[in-house]
Design a protein around this motif. Sequence first.
Motif, PDB file in Angstrom:
ATOM      1  N   HIS A  44      27.179   6.730   5.738  1.00  0.00           N
ATOM      2  CA  HIS A  44      26.894   8.087   6.214  1.00  0.00           C
ATOM      3  C   HIS A  44      28.086   8.609   7.021  1.00  0.00           C
ATOM      4  O   HIS A  44      29.004   7.849   7.333  1.00  0.00           O
ATOM      5  N   ASN A  45      28.038   9.903   7.349  1.00  0.00           N
ATOM      6  CA  ASN A  45      29.138  10.489   8.127  1.00  0.00           C
ATOM      7  C   ASN A  45      29.293   9.736   9.441  1.00  0.00           C
ATOM      8  O   ASN A  45      28.314   9.471  10.117  1.00  0.00           O
ATOM      9  N   HIS A 207      29.592  10.479  -1.296  1.00  0.00           N
ATOM     10  CA  HIS A 207      28.189  10.496  -0.890  1.00  0.00           C
ATOM     11  C   HIS A 207      27.276  10.481  -2.098  1.00  0.00           C
ATOM     12  O   HIS A 207      26.062  10.504  -1.962  1.00  0.00           O
ATOM     13  N   MET A 209      25.598   8.753  -5.113  1.00  0.00           N
ATOM     14  CA  MET A 209      25.286   7.408  -5.567  1.00  0.00           C
ATOM     15  C   MET A 209      25.646   7.214  -7.048  1.00  0.00           C
ATOM     16  O   MET A 209      26.084   6.144  -7.449  1.00  0.00           O
ATOM     17  N   ASN A 210      25.462   8.279  -7.854  1.00  0.00           N
ATOM     18  CA  ASN A 210      25.775   8.166  -9.287  1.00  0.00           C
ATOM     19  C   ASN A 210      27.244   7.865  -9.506  1.00  0.00           C
ATOM     20  O   ASN A 210      27.620   7.175 -10.439  1.00  0.00           O
ATOM     21  N   ARG A 243      18.530   2.916   2.636  1.00  0.00           N
ATOM     22  CA  ARG A 243      17.945   4.099   3.271  1.00  0.00           C
ATOM     23  C   ARG A 243      18.102   4.011   4.779  1.00  0.00           C
ATOM     24  O   ARG A 243      18.365   4.999   5.441  1.00  0.00           O
ATOM     25  N   ALA A 244      17.937   2.793   5.302  1.00  0.00           N
ATOM     26  CA  ALA A 244      18.019   2.608   6.752  1.00  0.00           C
ATOM     27  C   ALA A 244      19.393   2.994   7.291  1.00  0.00           C
ATOM     28  O   ALA A 244      19.514   3.417   8.442  1.00  0.00           O
ATOM     29  N   VAL A 245      20.441   2.850   6.473  1.00  0.00           N
ATOM     30  CA  VAL A 245      21.768   3.262   6.948  1.00  0.00           C
ATOM     31  C   VAL A 245      22.129   4.652   6.424  1.00  0.00           C
ATOM     32  O   VAL A 245      23.299   5.009   6.343  1.00  0.00           O
ATOM     33  N   GLY A 246      21.115   5.433   6.069  1.00  0.00           N
ATOM     34  CA  GLY A 246      21.344   6.838   5.736  1.00  0.00           C
ATOM     35  C   GLY A 246      21.816   7.084   4.321  1.00  0.00           C
ATOM     36  O   GLY A 246      22.328   8.145   4.008  1.00  0.00           O
ATOM     37  N   LEU A 247      21.651   6.091   3.456  1.00  0.00           N
ATOM     38  CA  LEU A 247      22.102   6.277   2.076  1.00  0.00           C
ATOM     39  C   LEU A 247      20.910   6.372   1.136  1.00  0.00           C
ATOM     40  O   LEU A 247      19.778   6.465   1.560  1.00  0.00           O
ATOM     41  N   GLN A 251      18.200   7.437  -9.035  1.00  0.00           N
ATOM     42  CA  GLN A 251      16.772   7.584  -9.329  1.00  0.00           C
ATOM     43  C   GLN A 251      16.244   6.511 -10.268  1.00  0.00           C
ATOM     44  O   GLN A 251      15.054   6.226 -10.266  1.00  0.00           O
ATOM     45  N   GLU A 254      15.205   3.872  -7.869  1.00  0.00           N
ATOM     46  CA  GLU A 254      14.074   4.370  -7.107  1.00  0.00           C
ATOM     47  C   GLU A 254      12.789   4.275  -7.930  1.00  0.00           C
ATOM     48  O   GLU A 254      11.747   3.842  -7.433  1.00  0.00           O
ATOM     49  N   LEU A 255      12.889   4.628  -9.205  1.00  0.00           N
ATOM     50  CA  LEU A 255      11.729   4.587 -10.098  1.00  0.00           C
ATOM     51  C   LEU A 255      11.240   3.146 -10.265  1.00  0.00           C
ATOM     52  O   LEU A 255      10.045   2.860 -10.109  1.00  0.00           O
ATOM     53  N   LYS A 258       9.610   1.876  -7.138  1.00  0.00           N
ATOM     54  CA  LYS A 258       8.247   2.396  -6.943  1.00  0.00           C
ATOM     55  C   LYS A 258       7.272   1.689  -7.869  1.00  0.00           C
ATOM     56  O   LYS A 258       6.146   1.353  -7.472  1.00  0.00           O
ATOM     57  N   LYS A 261       6.351  -1.607  -6.553  1.00  0.00           N
ATOM     58  CA  LYS A 261       5.394  -1.509  -5.451  1.00  0.00           C
ATOM     59  C   LYS A 261       3.978  -1.314  -5.968  1.00  0.00           C
ATOM     60  O   LYS A 261       3.004  -1.661  -5.299  1.00  0.00           O
TER      61      LYS A 261
END
Lengths: 292, 278, 288
Positions: A44-45, A207, A209-210, A243-247, A251, A254-255, A258, A261
């Motif tokens: 992240h910045n 920034h 991800m792709n 995600r915890a480090v802002g990244l 998808q 992510e899919l 999920k 889960k």
Amino acid sequence: MSDAFIRTENLTFAYENDEGKEVPAVKGISLEIKEGEFVAMLGHNGSGKSTFAKLLNMILTPTSGKIYIDGRDITADDMTEDDMFDVRRKVGMVFQNPDNQIVATIVEEDVAFGPENLGIEPEKIRRRVDQALETVGMTEYAKHAPHKLSGGQKQRIAIAGIIAMRPRCIIFDESTAMLDPLGREELMSTIEKLNREEGITVIHITHYMNEAAKADRIVVFDDGQVFADGTPEEIFSYPEPLRAVGLDVPQTVELLFKLNKMGGNFNLKNISTEDCAAVIAEAYRKATESKN
Amino acid sequence: MKDITLGQYYPGNSVLHKADPRAKLVVTILYIVAIFLAKSIYSYGAVVLSAILLLVISRVSVSVVLKGIKPLIYVIVITGIMNILFTTGKTPLFQWWIIKVYPEGLRAAGLMVIRIIVLIMGSSLLLTYTTTPIALTDGIEQLLAPLKKIKLPVHDFAMMMTIALRFIPTLLEETDKIMNAQKARGGDFSSGSLIQRAKALVPVLVPLFVSAFRRADELAVAMECRCYRGGDGRTRMTKLKFAARDWFLVIFTVLFCALLVTLNIYFGPAQVVVEAVV
Amino acid sequence: MAIIELEGVSYIYGAKTPYEMTALDNIDLKIEKGAITGLIGHTGSGKSTLVQMLNGLIRPTSGRVLLDGKDIWAEPKKIRDIRFKVGLVMQYPEYQLFDETVRADIAFGLKNMKMPEEEIAERVERAAEFSNLDLSLLDKSPFDLSGGQRRRAAIAGVIAMSPQVLVLDEPAAGLDPRGRREILDGVKRFSRESGTTVIIVSHSMEDMAQYCDNAAVLSRGKLFMYGSCSDVFGRAPMLCSVGLDIPHVTRINQKLIELGLPLPEDVYTVDYAADKIAKLLGLGGEVK
């Protein structure tokens, strides 16, 4: 010695803020980058990735630690000014704002700027400029005024200006951030071409991800340190820490994440659209077979 | 705003376009001297003819030249009126209240107006319309190169010019954007008293300056990354070449000056042209 | 109900010169009140022109722009009032900050509205909260903030005017993923809580799919598609035909349909996709 083109040892950098306090931006980074590698740097910045990059070509001077470029210790006391310019020639840098790195009012004059500074003979500069413009696919714009070009075209001109100096490595410091999708695509294919065809070592700070997914290796920065280092498949298999480090993750991951889960059992290393779709289709085939 | 023509360059392929910028700089200076040398009616004729000749060989369209003169129309008119009012002679042509107009005044005004118009035409046709800003900067840098020996920062000056030219369109565009952004928050730049209007510009000027400094900062880093270290040891891709054509241009202009001086000596100033305060 | 209506709006740059160019061609568009509408299109598709037309920065060459049923150009002298009703946040708005403190900068629009001081103070703080801007930053100089904070301060400056319609041109451009989420979450929350109509211009299809209710697609100055997000992203091949991107998850979904999975066409968010696929695979669990 290893075959690392860039090697840092316990590198730190602190800057002084307005109140005169030392603020550490890079906290003891040891990293090796091989010749010809395509490395994406995420974070992240304010995570220290840009600062780290600016230390590599001596725009900033480290507070402590060592940097070896092509085997040479550039933090040594015997570095002359000529040595410094040699490092800058070998490790070129393309920045974020396309407008703020073009010097001349004509495209080819701008590409010639670097070689001119190196004191190369006019005929050789001419050849290098023509080649560089061809590599980035901007030959037909040689005589144009840069301010009338699109953002993606301006960034390609900036790249041409760097490759005309014959660098071994190019650092892209968020060079795609201000571009539209088309411009980003143009730039990414140019970057991949430079890496695959010309064998130039690429460090791509981004920034998106792709874009990082296209690299050989991803280094994730957080709080001035290396948070994770590995192939895109390895890095993106851990959506929660990222995600915890802002990244973020692509998808595809992510899919799959999920779905896992919800009781699925997918390998998160399938980061490309094709692989992701293939593993889901495979699971579907199995599910329908077992039903029958 | 994007289509602003930088330094009014008018693309073309004429002899004047092709000439070396250094030659054009020298010739422009000589030409300006020549215009001020003209004293007699004949030499004025020669000067006007030369301006028309420049227009023809440069192939710049007449409307473009007229457009270039337009912003200076007030200067020209005021100069003319001053000459009419403040030139005294023997017998006034007519008199109204305290104003006396002499034939000498009319003549002086006429000649002065011609002189200014020819001056604008000549310098713009020789330089700005036919030379790209970058060629002009290169020309100035190389002409002044001998001054480097006495430690004058000629290269730095030329670099500054180049960067200024490069960033003018960028900053104009930015001004436009910032003005629109402030208008979107109700900023008003077109009504109110002069002081109110000047105050209304603060929200535009502050961001503009901040951005210009940020750009300067980033550009400086980018230039360092491209191994810039001033003019020492720097080569150029395109070397200016002084061709036969350029020598001809310079020699021809010198001869033209000589012709004017000769005309002045032979025919004398037809009338004393009173220099007006411009 | 429509809050903004465009009726046959066209715009021509440099009319009657050799550089004549049609930026917008006969656009009819009704923006639904209270909804978040995404405006999609390439650079040069006319998006920026359209956006600047909504608050009267640009006057249409022909056609009418209606706000609440009234032509905004009915009284050209009062166009400034329209700008308070339709708040526009331009691209990279952090570069328009100018005042000594963030507080004063956010108040700039309110002062132009000639609002009483007490009300200004209250509104500034509320706007700062909506745009996730820490109140302790209000008395700092805008130039001491980080890039993301400056962006949010600039957005607060427009939100403070309590516009009926909030238009944002690329509000998340150039930010890291966390910065993007913070800004877009803030805008969505503002819209839902205050009932303000929002129009977002963005190149990121993933963001559009996630945050918008409706989407309008411009291509070469014409309105190419308009409808709910599921209508628009459900017709992915049509978007691709004009060279536009589709959300990544829509691409995965397309691939799955190609591979023979009976999935719906209108998949554009990961949650929805996961839901549909899970049902297909007979996975039981719920998303946490």
